[in-house]
Each structure stands twice: as structure tokens, then as C-alpha cells.
Design an enzyme around this catalytic site. Structure first.
Site, PDB file in Angstrom:
ATOM      1  N   ASP A  20     -11.024  -1.283 -18.141  1.00 55.65           N
ATOM      2  CA  ASP A  20     -11.099  -1.690 -16.733  1.00 55.65           C
ATOM      3  C   ASP A  20      -9.775  -1.433 -16.018  1.00 55.65           C
ATOM      4  O   ASP A  20      -8.714  -1.449 -16.642  1.00 55.65           O
ATOM      5  CB  ASP A  20     -11.468  -3.186 -16.675  1.00 55.65           C
ATOM      6  N   ASN A  68     -22.939  -0.886 -12.693  1.00 51.59           N
ATOM      7  CA  ASN A  68     -22.099   0.106 -12.010  1.00 51.59           C
ATOM      8  C   ASN A  68     -22.884   1.075 -11.131  1.00 51.59           C
ATOM      9  O   ASN A  68     -22.297   1.748 -10.287  1.00 51.59           O
ATOM     10  CB  ASN A  68     -21.251   0.902 -13.022  1.00 51.59           C
TER      11      ASN A  68
HETATM   12  C1  IPE Z   1     -17.106  -3.438 -16.643  1.00 50.07           C
HETATM   13  O1  IPE Z   1     -16.178  -3.180 -15.645  1.00 50.07           O
HETATM   14  C2  IPE Z   1     -17.851  -2.183 -16.962  1.00 50.07           C
HETATM   15  C3  IPE Z   1     -17.075  -1.113 -17.556  1.00 50.07           C
HETATM   16  C4  IPE Z   1     -15.833  -1.183 -17.964  1.00 50.07           C
HETATM   17  C5  IPE Z   1     -17.792   0.117 -17.725  1.00 50.07           C
HETATM   18  P1  IPE Z   1     -16.476  -3.562 -14.126  1.00 50.07           P
HETATM   19  O2  IPE Z   1     -15.227  -3.252 -13.370  1.00 50.07           O
HETATM   20  O3  IPE Z   1     -17.706  -2.911 -13.657  1.00 50.07           O
HETATM   21  O4  IPE Z   1     -16.713  -5.128 -14.228  1.00 50.07           O
HETATM   22  P2  IPE Z   1     -16.814  -6.255 -13.094  1.00 50.07           P
HETATM   23  O5  IPE Z   1     -17.941  -5.883 -12.217  1.00 50.07           O
HETATM   24  O6  IPE Z   1     -15.526  -6.262 -12.358  1.00 50.07           O
HETATM   25  O7  IPE Z   1     -17.050  -7.505 -13.847  1.00 50.07           O
HETATM   26  C1  IPE Z   2     -13.275   0.746 -15.080  1.00 52.18           C
HETATM   27  O1  IPE Z   2     -12.433   0.773 -13.972  1.00 52.18           O
HETATM   28  C2  IPE Z   2     -14.164   1.970 -15.155  1.00 52.18           C
HETATM   29  C3  IPE Z   2     -15.585   1.717 -14.868  1.00 52.18           C
HETATM   30  C4  IPE Z   2     -16.112   0.557 -14.608  1.00 52.18           C
HETATM   31  C5  IPE Z   2     -16.457   2.867 -14.873  1.00 52.18           C
HETATM   32  P1  IPE Z   2     -12.910   0.265 -12.556  1.00 52.18           P
HETATM   33  O2  IPE Z   2     -13.472   1.426 -11.817  1.00 52.18           O
HETATM   34  O3  IPE Z   2     -13.785  -0.906 -12.671  1.00 52.18           O
HETATM   35  O4  IPE Z   2     -11.522  -0.148 -11.895  1.00 52.18           O
HETATM   36  P2  IPE Z   2     -11.233  -1.421 -10.973  1.00 52.18           P
HETATM   37  O5  IPE Z   2     -11.705  -2.619 -11.719  1.00 52.18           O
HETATM   38  O6  IPE Z   2     -11.979  -1.203  -9.702  1.00 52.18           O
HETATM   39  O7  IPE Z   2      -9.748  -1.394 -10.787  1.00 52.18           O
HETATM   40 MG    MG Z   3     -13.429  -2.901 -12.762  1.00 51.27          MG
END
Ligand code: IPE
Ligand code: IPE
Ligand code: MG
Length: 248
Positions: A20, A68
Site C-alpha cells: 500500500d 479497487n
Molecule cells: C488494499 O489497499 C488492496 C491492495 C493493496 C491491492 P487499498 O489501498 O485498496 O486499501 P483501502 O481501501 O485503503 O483499505
Molecule cells: C496500493 O497503493 C496499490 C493498490 C491498491 C493497487 P494505493 O494505490 O492504494 O496507494 P495509496 O493508498 O492511495 O497511497
Molecule cells: Mg491504498
């Protein structure tokens, strides 16, 4: 030598990671979110290599959750293309390092190209034995548990199983992780301290490790630090500390 502080006799067999912070990493540099995802691939490569070198048997990476899909379509499309590209590019390295690729999640809903390159990667690495790299793609733990419940209900209607004698281990056999041991260690980057619908069943007794490091900055040293921290913990599984010390 990689990770000299690490005790080779107390390694997790399976490490799961919620990668993340890609979006925030990009934003900090004034770049679009997709830039962060592209740089996240470097972290994936480093951690995969480090895990294999250490002798970890399973590494599960949360790459795309079912939730997502609600992101802007430009980001979703970029992530799906990045996946195709990464699997193709990394295939030779996976084979060189004797790493088997696997995927969990509802792959039927992925764009055809993404699914095809994934299947190609899985097929081309299926005989590798050093480590299994599991990508969680369009994955949601509640979806996985409901799917298992449906299969059990179906098998029970067809009188193939007796639901009255079903135990937790039997239930595990209906999950997409059936041949994989539960992760001993779960890592989440970026400072968030939540599970976000990842491996709910399998992490019942996992040690949780949260780090503020954003995923594109996550390197071998951070990975080793998480394992060292894991090794300092006493896993009691409901027993008392005295009982654990007596048997070890
Ligand atoms: C969790 O990350 C999913 C992945 C790392 C693929 P998100 O960034 O989507 O999680 P939330 O929505 O902030 O909990
Ligand atoms: C994790 O990084 C990757 C996926 C969930 C695909 P994020 O895209 O969630 O990054 P933040 O949480 O917005 O910084
Ligand atoms: Mg995230």
C-alpha cells in the site's frame, strides 16, 4: 550475506504483504498515481528475490482488491496493463530463480489480456520449486469464503460430504489457498493498520507487521526488518508463555 540477523531456523514459511501507498508516494512527487504503481514493481522484484534467497516458501502479494474496481477507470486500466507487462517482463527472472507463479481471486472478471498473460506466467513456471509467488488479483476474502460455502453446500446436496462433521481444516480445503500453509507473517506498508478484505480466514493466527514505509520505497532491508521483528515474538496460540518456553 543476506540478513545475517535472521535466524534461519525460525523463518516464516509464508509471508503475505498488503502493498500500500503507491498513490501517496506519487503524490509526494507531484506525479499521477500510476507513476507510483510503476515504481511499486521495483519493490515487488526486490522483495520476491529476497524472499526466495532467504528460503521463504510462499510469498503472497495483494495486487488488486475487488474493491479497487471502484477507482477511476484510468487508474484501473493502467494497473491491468501494468500487470500484463510485468508478468511478461519478469517471466525469465522467475524461471531463472526457480519461482512458481500462482494467482488467487476471481480471475474471470479480469480483462482478457491480463488473464491470458497471467495464465501464461502460471503455466510457464509451474514446475519451479524454490518458492511460490501468489498474486491476489481481484481478490476479496469475503468473496473467497462465500465461494467456499457455496461449494460445500453443493457437495452436501450431492451427498458427497456430510456437513455435520465438517471441521475448520476441511473448510480450508475449499479456499483458493487450499495447498498453501497459512501465513505466519502479514506485512502492510504505508502506515495503514487494517486488513482491507485480505485473507481473513488464513490470518487467524498471523503476526501482523505495519510499517510507515510507502510500497515503492520498500526494499530488502525493510523486508528483513519485518522478519527480524517476527522472530522476536512469542507465538502462543492460546497457551501461556510458560507452556511455550517449556516445549521450546
Ligand atoms: C488494499 O489497499 C488492496 C491492495 C493493496 C491491492 P487499498 O489501498 O485498496 O486499501 P483501502 O481501501 O485503503 O483499505
Ligand atoms: C496500493 O497503493 C496499490 C493498490 C491498491 C493497487 P494505493 O494505490 O492504494 O496507494 P495509496 O493508498 O492511495 O497511497
Ligand atoms: Mg491504498
Amino acid at each position: 550475506m543476506l540478513g545475517s540477523d535472521i535466524n534461519p531456523d525460525n523463518l516464516p514459511q509464508h509471508i503475505a504483504i498488503i502493498m500500500d501507498g503507491n498513490g501517496r508516494w506519487a503524490k509526494l512527487q507531484g506525479k499521477p498515481r500510476v507513476f507510483g504503481h510503476k515504481h511499486g514493481v521495483t519493490a515487488v522484484r526486490e522483495v520476491t528475490e529476497a524472499a526466495a534467497e532467504l528460503g521463504i516458501k510462499y510469498l503472497t502479494l495483494y495486487a488488486f482488491s475487488t474493491e479497487n474496481w471502484s477507482r477511476p477507470s484510468i487508474e484501473v486500466n493502467a494497473l491491468m496493463s501494468l500487470l500484463v507487462e510485468t508478468v511478461r517482463k519478469e517471466l525469465a527472472t522467475l524461471n531463472k530463480n526457480n519461482i512458481r507463479l500462482m494467482a488467487i481471486g476471481d480471475l474471470s472478471k479480469l480483462p482478457d489480456k491480463t488473464r491470458e498473460s497471467l495464465y501464461e506466467g502460471i503455466e510457464n513456471t509451474r514446475n519451479n520449486t524454490r518458492m511460490t509467488l501468489v498474486l491476489a488479483l481481484n481478490y476479496s476474502a469475503r468473496w473467497e469464503i462465500v465461494e467456499a460455502a457455496k461449494k460445500i453446500a453443493d457437495a452436501s446436496i450431492r451427498k458427497e460430504i456430510d456437513p455435520n462433521v465438517l471441521e475448520a481444516q476441511d473448510f480450508s480445503n475449499y479456499l483458493s489457498t487450499r495447498d498453501i500453509p497459512d501465513p505466519e507473517l502479514l506485512i502492510r506498508t504505508s502506515g495503514e493498520q487494517r486488513i482491507s478484505n485480505f485473507l481473513l480466514w488464513q490470518i487467524a493466527y498471523s503476526e501482523l507487521f505495519f510499517t510507515p514505509v510507502l510500497w515503492p520505497d520498500f526494499r530488502k532491508e525493510h523486508f528483513l526488518a519485518a522478519i527480524t521483528d517476527y522472530q522476536s515474538r512469542e507465538r502462543r496460540f492460546g497457551k501461556t508463555s510458560e507452556q511455550i518456553l517449556k516445549t521450546s
